[in-house]
Design an enzyme around this catalytic site. Structure first.
Site, mmCIF file in Angstrom:
data_model
loop_
_atom_site.group_PDB
_atom_site.id
_atom_site.type_symbol
_atom_site.label_atom_id
_atom_site.label_comp_id
_atom_site.label_asym_id
_atom_site.label_seq_id
_atom_site.Cartn_x
_atom_site.Cartn_y
_atom_site.Cartn_z
ATOM 1 N N SER A 138 2.089 -7.595 6.948
ATOM 2 C CA SER A 138 0.663 -7.704 7.268
ATOM 3 C C SER A 138 0.502 -8.768 8.344
ATOM 4 C CB SER A 138 -0.117 -8.127 6.019
ATOM 5 O OG SER A 138 -1.420 -8.562 6.378
ATOM 6 N N TYR A 151 -1.242 -13.831 -1.271
ATOM 7 C CA TYR A 151 -0.836 -12.591 -0.593
ATOM 8 C C TYR A 151 -0.243 -12.896 0.783
ATOM 9 C CZ TYR A 151 -1.532 -8.208 2.001
ATOM 10 O OH TYR A 151 -1.346 -7.099 2.799
HETATM 11 N N1 NAD Z 1 -4.947 -1.721 3.925
HETATM 12 C C1 NAD Z 1 -4.823 -2.706 4.806
HETATM 13 O O1 NAD Z 1 -5.786 -3.089 5.503
HETATM 14 C C2 NAD Z 1 -3.487 -3.377 5.002
HETATM 15 C C3 NAD Z 1 -3.377 -4.288 6.049
HETATM 16 C C4 NAD Z 1 -2.155 -4.914 6.282
HETATM 17 C C5 NAD Z 1 -1.081 -4.627 5.472
HETATM 18 N N2 NAD Z 1 -1.194 -3.749 4.452
HETATM 19 C C6 NAD Z 1 0.007 -3.488 3.648
HETATM 20 O O2 NAD Z 1 0.267 -2.105 3.632
HETATM 21 C C7 NAD Z 1 0.861 -1.741 2.387
HETATM 22 C C8 NAD Z 1 0.028 -0.669 1.724
HETATM 23 O O3 NAD Z 1 -1.306 -1.145 1.610
HETATM 24 P P1 NAD Z 1 -2.480 -0.208 1.082
HETATM 25 O O4 NAD Z 1 -3.741 -0.821 1.544
HETATM 26 O O5 NAD Z 1 -2.175 1.212 1.398
HETATM 27 O O6 NAD Z 1 -2.328 -0.484 -0.496
HETATM 28 P P2 NAD Z 1 -2.881 0.277 -1.762
HETATM 29 O O7 NAD Z 1 -3.410 -0.785 -2.675
HETATM 30 O O8 NAD Z 1 -3.766 1.411 -1.393
HETATM 31 O O9 NAD Z 1 -1.550 0.910 -2.402
HETATM 32 C C9 NAD Z 1 -0.581 0.094 -2.948
HETATM 33 C C10 NAD Z 1 0.559 0.933 -3.446
HETATM 34 O O10 NAD Z 1 1.524 0.047 -4.012
HETATM 35 C C11 NAD Z 1 1.749 0.397 -5.370
HETATM 36 N N3 NAD Z 1 1.964 -0.801 -6.166
HETATM 37 C C12 NAD Z 1 1.200 -1.921 -6.206
HETATM 38 N N4 NAD Z 1 1.709 -2.777 -7.093
HETATM 39 C C13 NAD Z 1 2.819 -2.197 -7.635
HETATM 40 C C14 NAD Z 1 3.767 -2.573 -8.619
HETATM 41 N N5 NAD Z 1 3.694 -3.727 -9.269
HETATM 42 N N6 NAD Z 1 4.756 -1.716 -8.907
HETATM 43 C C15 NAD Z 1 4.840 -0.516 -8.272
HETATM 44 N N7 NAD Z 1 3.984 -0.105 -7.325
HETATM 45 C C16 NAD Z 1 2.980 -0.935 -7.025
HETATM 46 C C17 NAD Z 1 0.519 1.159 -5.827
HETATM 47 O O11 NAD Z 1 0.822 1.997 -6.919
HETATM 48 C C18 NAD Z 1 0.158 1.911 -4.551
HETATM 49 O O12 NAD Z 1 0.957 3.069 -4.456
HETATM 50 C C19 NAD Z 1 0.960 -3.034 1.571
HETATM 51 O O13 NAD Z 1 2.224 -3.601 1.760
HETATM 52 C C20 NAD Z 1 -0.109 -3.910 2.199
HETATM 53 O O14 NAD Z 1 0.171 -5.281 2.017
HETATM 54 C C21 NAD Z 1 -2.385 -3.121 4.183
#
Ligand code: NAD
Length: 263
Positions: A138, A151
């Protein structure tokens, strides 16, 4: 066909960015091991990609068995493993007042230590396939928002992991490790999360240009598109790199005069 015959584990692929990555991998002819906490959603993604192209594993990433189970499932179902996408993460708000030891350790466990343990378990197979790892970090890794303290630190640790292993695993085994640091992405969950953080129901419409110069934030499919380059042979021997995907630079921004009043 950029990933033809590659077998790829995508953690956290029941929703959001991970789901978009897994679907795009299959469009590029890879086979995927889907994974995540939400069984029903995982089975829906499996149906979308087709059972001939995927398999789903439902286990908390922090258990002692999850990493081994994911690798075993890839081998049992598809006979090899070419890549791991460490995408699963706990995207959770906390600040200096609300981050206690137990909480901090849990965030680190899910977002930084579990990705490391999965790489460790997958390494023997990645050595055989001259495969690669793609960590999803991120932009918060660089310092992060005040209310995303634990985070952001976990994503900083992940970025160091990418640099460290991206160097040593490439040199010793020919296994590449790279990272994408997405900016702000409009996923199903992000839509809801920001409402909990006090934003309006339609916060993602008409965002100030300081956050979204184009008028919108990124889509998961745009992150997934970039992942294909890093997972495919097109990226050659490139390793230990972190690619930022945001619509403005992370340093030296040309901020508008009134930017100090926008939060
Ligand atoms: N959405 C954003 O704006 C954004 C921005 C920067 C980075 N990210 C990164 O992108 C990635 C995905 O983000 P997202 O927004 O799609 O997340 P999300 O919350 O929609 O999905 C998270 C996924 O991780 C899984 N997960 C979470 N905790 C878990 C655990 N303890 N064991 C097994 N699985 C687990 C969930 O089941 C889900 O499939 C992450 O690494 C997040 O940090 C997201």
């Amino acid at each position: 066909m950029r990933l033809k015959d590659k077998v790829i584990i995508v953690t956290g692929s029941t929703t959001g960015i991970g789901k978009a990555i897994a679907k795009r991998c299959v469009e590029e002819r890879a086979k995927v091991v889907l994974h995540g906490l939400e069984e029903e959603l995982g089975l829906e993604v499996l149906e979308e990609v087709g059972t001939e192209n995927g398999v789903f594993w439902n286990e908390d990433i922090t258990t002692d068995t999850c990493a081994e189970n994911l690798v075993k499932l890839a081998l049992k179902t598809f006979g090899k493993l070419d890549a791991v996408v460490n995408n699963a993460a706990w995207v959770i708000a906390s600040d200096i007042h609300t981050t206690d030891k137990e909480f901090f350790q849990k965030v680190m466990d899910i977002n930084a230590i579990s990705p490391f343990l999965l790489i460790q378990k997958a390494l023997p197979e990645l050595i055989k396939s001259k495969g690669c790892v793609l960590n999803i970090g991120s932009i918060n890794a660089w310092s992060g928002e005040p209310n995303l303290l634990a985070y952001s630190v976990s994503k900083g640790a992940l970025m160091t992991l990418t640099g460290n292993l991206g160097d040593s695993l490439m040199r010793e085994y020919g296994v590449r490790v790279n990272q994408i640091n997405p900016g702000w992405v409009l996923t199903e969950r992000e839509r809801e999360r920001k409402k909990l953080h006090g934003l309006s129901d339609t916060w993602y419409e008409g965002l100030p240009k300081i956050f979204a110069p184009s008028g919108r934030i990124l889509w998961p499919e745009e992150i997934a598109a970039a992942c294909i380059f890093w997972l495919s042979d097109e990226s050659g021997p490139v390793s230990g790199q972190v690619m930022t995907l945001e619509q403005h630079p992370m340093t030296g921004r040309n901020l508008p005069k009134d930017s100090s009043t926008i939060h």
